[in-house]
Design a protein around this motif. Structure first.
Motif, short mmCIF file in Angstrom:
data_model
loop_
_atom_site.label_atom_id
_atom_site.label_comp_id
_atom_site.label_asym_id
_atom_site.label_seq_id
_atom_site.Cartn_x
_atom_site.Cartn_y
_atom_site.Cartn_z
N THR A 169 0.95 -1.13 -0.06
CA THR A 169 -0.04 0.01 0.06
C THR A 169 0.77 1.42 -0.06
O THR A 169 1.82 1.27 0.80
CB THR A 169 -0.97 0.00 1.14
OG1 THR A 169 -1.70 -1.04 1.34
CG2 THR A 169 -1.77 1.40 1.13
N LEU A 171 0.81 5.20 0.60
CA LEU A 171 0.03 6.45 1.04
C LEU A 171 0.75 7.75 0.84
O LEU A 171 1.77 7.90 0.67
CB LEU A 171 0.11 6.48 2.61
CG LEU A 171 -0.67 5.30 3.31
CD1 LEU A 171 -0.53 5.34 4.82
CD2 LEU A 171 -2.11 5.24 2.78
N THR A 195 -1.09 0.48 -10.07
CA THR A 195 -2.09 -0.49 -9.87
C THR A 195 -2.20 -1.72 -10.45
O THR A 195 -2.68 -2.85 -9.85
CB THR A 195 -3.51 0.58 -9.98
OG1 THR A 195 -3.41 1.76 -9.12
CG2 THR A 195 -4.76 -0.26 -9.64
N SER A 200 -1.65 -0.97 -4.13
CA SER A 200 -2.65 -0.21 -3.64
C SER A 200 -2.25 1.33 -3.52
O SER A 200 -1.47 1.40 -2.82
CB SER A 200 -3.36 -0.53 -2.51
OG SER A 200 -4.53 0.10 -1.96
N ARG A 202 -2.95 4.89 -2.57
CA ARG A 202 -3.97 5.55 -1.79
C ARG A 202 -3.46 7.08 -1.99
O ARG A 202 -2.61 7.67 -1.06
CB ARG A 202 -3.87 5.12 -0.57
CG ARG A 202 -4.16 3.71 -0.30
CD ARG A 202 -5.40 3.12 -0.81
NE ARG A 202 -6.66 3.69 -0.35
CZ ARG A 202 -7.84 3.65 -0.70
NH1 ARG A 202 -7.90 2.89 -1.65
NH2 ARG A 202 -8.87 4.16 0.09
N GLU A 205 -4.04 10.79 0.64
CA GLU A 205 -4.27 10.07 1.86
C GLU A 205 -2.74 10.03 2.34
O GLU A 205 -2.14 9.15 1.81
CB GLU A 205 -4.87 8.65 1.75
CG GLU A 205 -5.27 8.01 2.87
CD GLU A 205 -6.00 6.95 2.63
OE1 GLU A 205 -6.30 6.36 3.54
OE2 GLU A 205 -6.55 6.66 1.40
N SER A 223 -4.22 6.12 8.25
CA SER A 223 -4.06 7.04 7.35
C SER A 223 -4.80 8.40 7.85
O SER A 223 -5.63 8.36 8.67
CB SER A 223 -4.45 6.92 5.89
OG SER A 223 -5.94 6.94 5.88
N TYR A 229 -4.32 0.14 7.78
CA TYR A 229 -3.72 -0.86 6.84
C TYR A 229 -2.61 -1.67 7.73
O TYR A 229 -2.07 -1.07 8.37
CB TYR A 229 -3.03 0.01 5.57
CG TYR A 229 -4.09 1.05 4.85
CD1 TYR A 229 -4.71 0.69 3.92
CD2 TYR A 229 -3.84 2.29 5.11
CE1 TYR A 229 -5.41 1.34 3.10
CE2 TYR A 229 -4.77 3.17 4.47
CZ TYR A 229 -5.52 2.75 3.41
OH TYR A 229 -6.38 3.56 2.89
#
Length: 412
Positions: A169, A171, A195, A200, A202, A205, A223, A229
């Motif tokens: 992920t 951020l 992606t 992921s 984000r 964020e 976040s 997460y």
């Protein structure tokens, strides 16, 4: 004439190398605070972390370079003070070095993350060989990786983590990745590309705080949107700050780096600054710039050597950059700016294309994905100031490589 260089990275060693190549016969000393031979940093976030890699540091120069060029490498000791009146540098081992010319090639340090939990075990930065060794081992056991920051380093690490089988992920508080460096269209393309690789993304964020698990290590990233997460490994890549504190303590002018003139001299004409730590007047932006790239480090190193050797001239080399993110190789020539008109050459769907950025109808930058011929053509055209017009670039069958050959007989 004695030259002391503070910093054993790309910029510092280039100054030393270019001084000898230019005929300097005096003493040259390079102060490098890390032990061992100075090494290349770009691979640390790319090949070094990837699946199946057997990482080992790549030296910037062989050990024989220092003896053959009669360059003294003082590694494992840091410069701690500069006495401008006495023209000497004090080191952490208690010694002092006299100089006639001093060069700051001190680079930059990772910007610190200050949110709650940022100091938990399992939260890492990436700057040094030691950092990369730690991460390479940590990926073996990691299942859920959170990357804070979608700049070059963050996305290189994200791609490497995916290649190691981790759930990843990213951020990013901004609306698109690499937002300071890329045009919006290219940033959006990279969002979709990562992606597609299973990352992921984000966006809009940021990180609010981290929470520990029962073992005291990081377990959850929360976040700014309140989303939670899982994270047994976190890598922070939120940019860097110039290492200019030593220069400021010596009374040199600083401001987002060590302030230099067009010949890379500081407010003290016997002291220069180069590379990531230097704020210089840029002909490409029309204002001051501080660039973080191998190109800028090496070109400024050569330029500073010429200044020391008595042939100063305004620094104006074309900036270019690269980033390898999994199977995506991004190359940039020039500097994009908000408001630039953009035009796509090639097919983004194929994963091989370029975006041309025009400013006042003049080519200002080219961003290329998996298109090295476009990149080399763009560098030649931008350096010569002979880029195509928007109308020429929009014509069917236009090729940057072909256009560069037309305006210059030198092979591209």
């Amino acid at each position: 004439m004695t030259v002391v260089i503070i910093g054993g990275g790309q910029a510092g060693l280039q100054v030393a190398d270019s001084l000898r190549a230019g005929g300097h016969a005096g003493t040259i000393t390079v102060i490098a605070d890390e032990p061992g031979l100075p090494y290349q940093r770009p691979p640390l976030s790319k090949d070094y972390l990837a699946a199946g890699s057997d990482p080992s540091p790549l030296p910037l120069r062989a050990a024989s370079f220092f003896s053959e060029k009669d360059i003294s490498l003082r590694n494992g000791a840091a410069a701690v003070a500069v006495d401008r009146a006495g023209k000497s540098v004090s080191l952490s081992d208690g010694s002092a070095l006299p100089y006639d010319h001093l060069v700051f090639a001190t680079g930059a340090a990772n910007r610190a993350l200050t949110c709650p939990g940022a100091d938990l075990p399992g939260v890492h930065g990436l700057k040094t060989l030691g950092d990369a060794e730690t991460l390479h081992s940590a990926f073996d056991a990691a299942r859920n990786v959170v990357v804070v920051g979608a700049g070059f380093i963050g996305l290189e690490v994200a791609a490497a983590a995916r290649s190691r089988g981790c759930a990843v992920t990213v951020l990013e508080f901004a609306p698109r990745p690499m937002g300071r460096a890329l045009s919006p269209d290219m940033g959006d393309w990279f969002t979709a590309a990562h992606t597609g690789l299973g990352v992921s993304m984000r966006l809009n964020e940021g990180i609010g705080h981290f929470e520990a698990g029962p073992d005291g290590r990081v377990a959850t990233a929360v976040s700014t949107a309140g989303a939670r997460y899982p994270a047994d490994l976190v890598v922070v890549g939120i940019g860097v700050v110039p290492n200019d504190a030593l220069a400021a303590a010596a009374g040199l002018e600083t401001g987002n780096g060590i302030v230099v003139d067009a010949a890379l001299r500081t407010s003290d004409p016997s002291i220069l600054a180069v590379g990531d730590c230097a704020s210089f007047p840029s002909v490409h932006t029309g204002g001051r710039a501080r660039l973080e790239s191998v190109q800028n480090a090496t070109d400024q190193g050569r330029h500073a050597a010429r200044t020391i050797l008595g042939t100063p001239s305004p620094y104006g080399d074309l900036p270019w950059f690269w980033s390898t993110q999994g199977n995506l190789r991004l190359q940039i020539a020039g500097l994009w700016a908000p408001g630039d008109e953009t035009l796509v050459v090639g097919e983004p769907e194929s994963g091989k294309f370029s975006i041309l950025c025009f400013r006042n109808s003049r080519l200002a930058a080219v961003e290329s994905v998996n298109s090295p011929a476009d990149h080399m053509g763009a560098r030649k055209l931008l350096a010569a100031g002979r880029g195509p017009s928007p109308e020429e670039a929009a014509a069917p069958g236009f090729s940057l490589k072909s256009h560069a050959r037309q305006v210059s007989p030198t092979p591209v």
